[in-house]
Design an enzyme around this catalytic site. Structure first.
Site, short mmCIF file in Angstrom:
data_model
loop_
_atom_site.label_atom_id
_atom_site.label_comp_id
_atom_site.label_asym_id
_atom_site.label_seq_id
_atom_site.Cartn_x
_atom_site.Cartn_y
_atom_site.Cartn_z
N ASP A 1 45.04 9.99 59.15
CA ASP A 1 44.52 10.81 58.05
C ASP A 1 44.35 9.98 56.79
OD1 ASP A 1 44.00 13.31 56.49
OD2 ASP A 1 44.73 14.21 58.33
N HIS B 1 45.42 15.29 51.97
CA HIS B 1 45.18 15.91 53.28
C HIS B 1 46.22 15.46 54.30
CE1 HIS B 1 42.83 16.64 57.08
NE2 HIS B 1 42.57 17.77 56.43
N SER C 1 42.45 21.93 60.29
CA SER C 1 43.27 20.75 60.02
C SER C 1 44.74 21.03 60.28
CB SER C 1 43.12 20.32 58.56
OG SER C 1 42.00 19.51 58.37
#
Length: 580
Positions: free
Chosen positions: A124, A157, A314
């Site tokens: 990520d 994220h 996600s």
């Protein structure tokens, strides 16, 4: 300053100056270089896999080069490198409870397993290493994008995804990840694109990250980016991780559309559900979806030591990944295909009966999945696999690089297929479709016998019928040197194609090639590991399947030797580090 090739051309999603290629087992480094030379391409090998990133000159047309390379029989595939976007949707600040923990039965599963002993790689934007709910579980990672060790999170994220999968549990603070005792391996594969106000990654960084995870002992990898099953490189990397005992989870996407991508067992593609087991309004769908998991209002870790509620596939993906980690922790002996099958069979069937385009096999059920893993008892596999060679056909005349295609089947699963030529193993392939690029110049002209040997996880093997072909290579003038081999003083050259120096885990396919100023067919090769002879054969190529997982963690030396007819000896070594 010029834009990074990763960041240029976001509009059309193509990474400029790159083509991705997986070479077939058996292709020599010299032959590969020769194929790339007309295009000015430079190959960069990705970890211990057969995937290569090809860097092209600035004036090259990626599409034109791809058109010429994608049909080459020496390659499994060639594709353009493309950008992909993270799959985090809009935050909902009003939802503050971890409803998903009880919904999937995670609390019940925690009585048996919290993921201890299993490493989850989070591919990520990086991870905030100081976050109190992540710091206790972190292990060393890598910045794949920047080729360094800077793992700081560039957009938040990765920190949020990591918390959903394996935020520390039972520590009296914050949130609890699904597999709260599992280790987290941060792998940064993304960059921040200010114009798009989002994190982006590319096929090449993701495939490299999955390969790194597999080579460094991770059993689970999570990649919360969109449309990854459309990439041959990512599918190949996921198969490579499966061959090392791991599974790869990816998000279905947040476009609320049918992604129109075919399903592939290499990837577990996860869609999102709500607290009422409905499909989240943003969740993409289609035949590609394997599984569903909560993805609306997921309370997880945020930047600056914070916590937040957020939406997106996600978060469905790492929640499902965390369940797999708990199953592996409860039963470390189970093969990845078994874990995957149990995940599907224990899922709560939603929507249309059976697998459907919205929920796949159903919404993940941690309690049932961990229980099924604990009690699973496979019968002893005594059925041998079968193998056959479909090309080339018997009695065919061949020369140069020969494309050899094989098929294999087993009642449980095929672990690998070895290609033997005149009794010597010349190449090993660990994922279907099983195909090789055999350098026929490594044997003498005349009839050569090809046999494909398939192995299952239990070690049983089955051989194909022998395919006899006529090797008819043109005579090559000897290199400058003595004409009489009895006074030949020129040593052969020998090279270890795989593995390269670095970390390895699981099973390692060792590949060696050799050349000489006289007949290559007369070269005698050996492979030794820590001084112990493991494989030998005659000709220009030699391969061996090394069970590195049976060796102690730490450095091990692989030595390859080649001796020509006159007795001249050459050797080369590679030191690898076995990780558990």
């Amino acid at each position: 300053m010029a834009a990074s090739p990763y960041e240029a051309g976001i509009g059309d999603q193509i990474v400029r100056g790159r083509v991705l290629i997986e070479v077939k087992p058996g292709l020599s480094a010299a032959a590969f270089d020769k194929l790339l030379k007309p295009h000015g391409g430079r190959a960069r090998k990705v970890g211990q896999s057969n995937l290569h990133v090809i860097e092209l000159p600035s004036n090259a047309s990626e599409a034109s080069v791809l058109k010429q390379l994608e049909r080459r029989p020496e390659f499994k595939y060639a594709e353009l490198d493309r950008h992909v976007k993270s799959t985090m949707a809009v935050n909902d600040p009003y939802i503050g409870s971890q409803w998903h923990v009880n919904k999937i039965g995670a609390a019940t599963a925690w009585d048996s397993s919290r993921g201890a002993g299993v490493t989850i790689a989070i591919l990520d934007s990086g991870i905030e290493s100081s976050h109190p709910d992540l710091k206790p579980n972190l292990v060393a990672g890598r910045n794949i994008y920047g080729n360094n060790t800077d793992m700081s999170d560039i957009c938040g994220h990765g920190t949020a995804v990591a918390g959903a999968a394996a935020g520390a549990s039972n520590n009296g603070i914050g949130v609890a990840g699904v597999a709260g005792a599992a280790k987290i391996m941060p792998l940064r594969i993304a960059y921040w694109n200010a114009a798009e106000n989002s994190c982006y990654a590319s096929y090449s960084t993701i495939a490299a990250g999955i390969t790194y995870a597999a080579d460094n002992g991770a059993r689970v990898a999570n990649v919360s980016y969109a449309r990854l099953a459309a990439s041959s490189a990512i599918l190949s990397a996921a198969r490579y991780m499966k061959s090392k005992g791991g599974l790869v989870f990816v998000s279905a996407g947040n476009a609320n559309v049918d992604e129109k991508i075919a399903a592939d067992p290499a990837l577990i593609v996860v869609s999102a559900t709500t607290s009422s087991d409905a499909r989240s309004s943003f969740s993409s769908y289609g035949a590609v979806v394997s599984l569903a998991a909560p993805g609306s209002g997921i309370w997880t870790t945020g930047l600056n030591g914070s916590y937040k509620s957020t939406n997106g596939t996600s978060f469905s993906s790492p929640i499902a990944a965390g369940v797999a980690a708990m199953m592996m922790s409860a039963r470390p002996d189970l093969a990845p295909d078994t874990i995957q099958s149990l995940l599907y069979s224990t899922a709560v069937d939603l929507g249309t009966a059976g697998r459907d385009v919205y929920f796949g096999h159903g919404r993940v059920n941690a309690a049932a999945a961990v229980a099924a893993a604990k009690t699973y008892g496979a019968s002893v596999d005594i059925t041998k696999p079968t193998a056959s060679i479909s090309a080339p056909l018997g009695s065919t005349s061949v020369s140069g690089a020969v494309a050899v295609n094989a098929s294999a089947a087993d009642n449980v699963g095929v672990a690998r297929v070895e290609l033997t030529v005149n009794g010597t193993v010349v190449a090993v392939d660990t994922a279907a479709p099983y195909s090789f690029s055999w350098d026929s110049t490594g044997v003498a002209n005349g009839m050569a016998n090809l046999v494909a040997v398939a192995y299952d996880a239990a070690g049983s093997s089955g051989s194909s019928s022998t395919v006899a072909v006529n090797v008819a290579n043109a005579a090559v003038a000897p290199a400058p040197g003595p004409v009489d081999s009895t006074v030949d003083t020129v040593k052969p050259t020998v090279k270890i194609i795989n593995p390269v120096a670095g970390n390895v885990s699981g099973t390692v396919a060792i590949s060696v090639t050799a050349t000489d100023n006289f007949a290559v067919a007369s070269i005698r090769q050996q492979i030794r590991i820590n001084g112990v002879l493991r494989a030998y054969g005659k000709g220009g190529t030699l391969a061996y399947n090394w069970q590195a997982s049976l060796f102690t963690a730490g450095p091990h030396t692989i030595k390859a030797t080649a001796m020509d007819k006159a007795g001249n000896l050459s050797e080369t070594t590679v030191i690898v580090n076995v990780v558990k």
